[in-house]
Design a protein around this motif. Sequence first.
Motif, PDB file in Angstrom:
ATOM      1  N   GLY A 581     -58.568 -11.376   0.824  1.00 59.61           N
ATOM      2  CA  GLY A 581     -58.151 -12.203  -0.290  1.00 59.61           C
ATOM      3  C   GLY A 581     -56.642 -12.301  -0.425  1.00 59.61           C
ATOM      4  N   GLY A 582     -56.206 -12.601  -1.656  1.00 59.50           N
ATOM      5  CA  GLY A 582     -54.790 -12.738  -1.953  1.00 59.50           C
ATOM      6  C   GLY A 582     -54.566 -12.532  -3.429  1.00 59.50           C
ATOM      7  N   ASP A 583     -53.483 -13.080  -3.950  1.00 60.23           N
ATOM      8  CA  ASP A 583     -53.160 -12.952  -5.372  1.00 60.23           C
ATOM      9  C   ASP A 583     -54.029 -13.918  -6.163  1.00 60.23           C
ATOM     10  OD1 ASP A 583     -51.874 -12.204  -7.692  1.00 60.23           O
ATOM     11  OD2 ASP A 583     -50.176 -13.541  -7.387  1.00 60.23           O
ATOM     12  N   TRP A 584     -54.997 -13.381  -6.936  1.00 65.08           N
ATOM     13  CA  TRP A 584     -55.990 -14.172  -7.654  1.00 65.08           C
ATOM     14  C   TRP A 584     -56.748 -15.097  -6.689  1.00 65.08           C
ATOM     15  CZ3 TRP A 584     -57.312 -12.224 -12.065  1.00 65.08           C
ATOM     16  CH2 TRP A 584     -56.361 -11.549 -12.837  1.00 65.08           C
ATOM     17  N   ALA A 585     -57.008 -14.589  -5.485  1.00 61.12           N
ATOM     18  CA  ALA A 585     -57.750 -15.344  -4.471  1.00 61.12           C
ATOM     19  C   ALA A 585     -58.764 -14.420  -3.816  1.00 61.12           C
ATOM     20  CB  ALA A 585     -56.805 -15.929  -3.431  1.00 61.12           C
ATOM     21  N   LEU A 586     -60.014 -14.830  -3.780  1.00 56.39           N
ATOM     22  CA  LEU A 586     -61.122 -14.030  -3.267  1.00 56.39           C
ATOM     23  C   LEU A 586     -61.561 -14.498  -1.887  1.00 56.39           C
ATOM     24  CD1 LEU A 586     -63.283 -13.952  -6.502  1.00 56.39           C
ATOM     25  CD2 LEU A 586     -62.679 -11.876  -5.248  1.00 56.39           C
ATOM     26  N   THR A 587     -61.660 -13.579  -0.940  1.00 57.77           N
ATOM     27  CA  THR A 587     -62.372 -13.837   0.299  1.00 57.77           C
ATOM     28  C   THR A 587     -63.849 -13.575   0.017  1.00 57.77           C
ATOM     29  OG1 THR A 587     -60.507 -13.249   1.711  1.00 57.77           O
ATOM     30  CG2 THR A 587     -62.690 -13.115   2.683  1.00 57.77           C
ATOM     31  N   VAL A 588     -64.680 -14.601   0.090  1.00 55.97           N
ATOM     32  CA  VAL A 588     -66.079 -14.512  -0.362  1.00 55.97           C
ATOM     33  C   VAL A 588     -67.034 -14.502   0.825  1.00 55.97           C
ATOM     34  CG1 VAL A 588     -67.883 -15.678  -1.695  1.00 55.97           C
ATOM     35  CG2 VAL A 588     -65.531 -15.630  -2.553  1.00 55.97           C
ATOM     36  N   PHE A 589     -67.999 -13.575   0.776  1.00 56.15           N
ATOM     37  CA  PHE A 589     -69.103 -13.510   1.730  1.00 56.15           C
ATOM     38  C   PHE A 589     -70.415 -13.635   0.969  1.00 56.15           C
ATOM     39  CE2 PHE A 589     -65.658 -11.541   3.975  1.00 56.15           C
ATOM     40  CZ  PHE A 589     -65.884 -11.776   5.330  1.00 56.15           C
ATOM     41  N   THR A 590     -71.358 -14.412   1.482  1.00 56.73           N
ATOM     42  CA  THR A 590     -72.676 -14.557   0.842  1.00 56.73           C
ATOM     43  C   THR A 590     -73.766 -14.471   1.897  1.00 56.73           C
ATOM     44  OG1 THR A 590     -72.908 -16.949   1.071  1.00 56.73           O
ATOM     45  CG2 THR A 590     -71.587 -16.172  -0.778  1.00 56.73           C
ATOM     46  N   LYS A 591     -74.952 -14.194   1.432  1.00 58.01           N
ATOM     47  CA  LYS A 591     -76.084 -14.098   2.371  1.00 58.01           C
ATOM     48  C   LYS A 591     -76.394 -15.438   3.022  1.00 58.01           C
ATOM     49  CE  LYS A 591     -78.598  -9.980   0.967  1.00 58.01           C
ATOM     50  NZ  LYS A 591     -79.878  -9.411   0.490  1.00 58.01           N
ATOM     51  N   GLY A 592     -76.119 -16.515   2.300  1.00 58.74           N
ATOM     52  CA  GLY A 592     -76.425 -17.826   2.861  1.00 58.74           C
ATOM     53  C   GLY A 592     -75.245 -18.541   3.465  1.00 58.74           C
ATOM     54  N   GLY A 593     -74.042 -18.004   3.253  1.00 49.14           N
ATOM     55  CA  GLY A 593     -72.858 -18.651   3.781  1.00 49.14           C
ATOM     56  C   GLY A 593     -72.249 -19.680   2.851  1.00 49.14           C
ATOM     57  N   ALA A 594     -72.934 -20.011   1.740  1.00 49.08           N
ATOM     58  CA  ALA A 594     -72.396 -20.920   0.734  1.00 49.08           C
ATOM     59  C   ALA A 594     -72.096 -20.122  -0.521  1.00 49.08           C
ATOM     60  CB  ALA A 594     -73.385 -22.038   0.428  1.00 49.08           C
ATOM     61  N   ALA A 595     -71.255 -20.665  -1.390  1.00 54.24           N
ATOM     62  CA  ALA A 595     -70.863 -19.963  -2.610  1.00 54.24           C
ATOM     63  C   ALA A 595     -71.711 -20.454  -3.776  1.00 54.24           C
ATOM     64  CB  ALA A 595     -69.388 -20.182  -2.895  1.00 54.24           C
ATOM     65  N   PRO A 596     -72.770 -19.710  -4.175  1.00 49.10           N
ATOM     66  CA  PRO A 596     -73.625 -20.169  -5.277  1.00 49.10           C
ATOM     67  C   PRO A 596     -72.925 -20.051  -6.620  1.00 49.10           C
ATOM     68  CG  PRO A 596     -74.279 -17.976  -4.587  1.00 49.10           C
ATOM     69  CD  PRO A 596     -73.187 -18.416  -3.638  1.00 49.10           C
TER      70      PRO A 596
END
Length: 624
Positions: A581-596
């Motif tokens: 991530g970064g400053d107020w920035a999230l590196t996101v991982f999900t089981k489906g690959g999309a951000a629900p």
Amino acid sequence: MHFTTILATMAVTVAAAKDRRTFATLQHKGRGPLTTCRADPIVSPGGPSAHVHAVMGASNFGFNVTGESLRQSKCTTAKPKADMSSYWVPSLYFKDPETGLLEPVEFFYMVNYYFFDATDDDIKAFPLGLQIVSGNPTLRSKPSHVSDGALQLDPSKPIQAAQITCPRPNYNPPSWPDNSDGSRAGLGDPGNKGAGYGFPFQNCDAYASPMRVDVHFPSCYNPAAGLTNYKNNMAFPTPVGDMLNCPKGWIHVPHMFFETYWNTPKFLPRYQHLLGKESPFVFSNGDATGFSAHGDFISGWDEEELQHIIDTCDAGHAGLHNCPGLKHGVNPDSESCNIECPIQEKIAGTLDKLPGNNPIAGWKYGGGNVSPAPAPAVPEPEPVVEKPELETPKSSSAPAIKVEPSSSAAPAPVPSSSSAAAPPPPSTTLVTVPAPAPTKVEEPPVVEKPEPTSEAVLPPAASPKVRIVYDTVTVWQTRTVYEAPAGPTQSAKSGAEISGFKAAGCYKDQSDRVISGKILPNIGQVSNTACVEYCSSKGFSVAGTEYGGECYCGNSLNTVEKLDDSKCNMTCKGDASQKCGGDWALTVFTKGGAAPAKAEKRHVRNHNHLAHHARIPSRHLHRR
């Protein structure tokens, strides 16, 4: 209510003795606090303190601190470069009413007021290294002399220098029970419905103003007692007509007032059923009443610069950094100053006891006031594998900081000859190491239309019958984000996979957290792999990392705002080959690959911890 995006600086030339109060706020920059740590170089020099503190100020803060060592600091959270002082207060924890477990309450920010009171004295700059403590950390029950929640700063009577402010859209029901005698609940201030003594029993939910802990500091220094004799070297000035004067032979220094804001509304869903009945919050020293609110200060000011401010500046809420003629200049808002705590122990996440093993006491927990006890020993450190880190990106020469091991009740104004202190034992030292040169990326300013907030009370000046009420406004600022230079590291772009979770990209976070199922679990050194595996083991389908070393778990994103992958470019503390991530920035991982995203529409009273509060006079009430 009046709102503005900028406050003009008012500079006046005044004599050292003042016929009216002037003031200016010390504002802080960057991602605070400086550190959260069980350290207190005033009360517990040479080793760990009894409880955790949130610390602001200069980077040479540690177990052993002098004014001279603070002046050598590489950076500070304070905006004026001339201020290398240390400011600290006890941290706040939430005790879950269902599980009994403890979690730290997020520190939003601190504002330090410098009042230059009306006086017949010459107001002088703090001597370098002056140590001041205000408030009584041993209290767990209401002192017998306290009859209500009002401040009492006249030294001819017992001092009450601390309050808790609870801004709300309205005060029905009251924040402190009307019929309270202090034995089972706090006491409201009869002159200000938004303030009281002890923790409030309602949610403090005014816009951008969560629960605030306020502490006034004495401004009469007794040079016969000495800089470090904090139990006897300070007293509050005495009202003499319209003036506030110090005893003969004492030195009148600025009157400081700490405001510390804590994100208590975040926990409302978990204690809403307790509103009006009890408070779920506890200070890090084990106080469940809030009566022990206190603060500490060591001066690291350039004395000439501070004297110039005292004599010439009345900048008010525009801030000390806007005083004219500052020879040392001002630190950029875009820079952040942070250090690691010298103690390797768990102070965040979910805890079954307070750090330092402080028992919870007061009100429903029973127990009386505590005696100051020797600080606990340093806990055995957990093995730490050194990794390249980007702890606090700064401008070219500013260093990162790492840790390396090495071989009050207000006093009566009576001079004391005891000023020598035993030499502190060897302790942990803070060592600076070079940081990589950052790459600067500008973000556009975020401007939101603020909503009216509650009134905040500025403490009375010299007149024994005057109270000045101020309206709160919010000044929004542009943030500059510093990112690490590009290198041979994994960027976690969409499609990358860890343990069945796919990278969904980089998403914007906010103060009430976009991923909120599990916030900042204690997983050791954070990497994308460690965070994903932890979240998966707890049954969550979404994992996110932020700011190089923070982990979040959940099943959806509360809000969805995708950012360019370049915004998530901070090296993971637990794996230098990954970006977390970064400053107020999230590196996101999900089981489906999309951000629900959450299906329901949410109304959020969002508070940006980078916003600075300012006040402008609205009306005058008379009471002291």
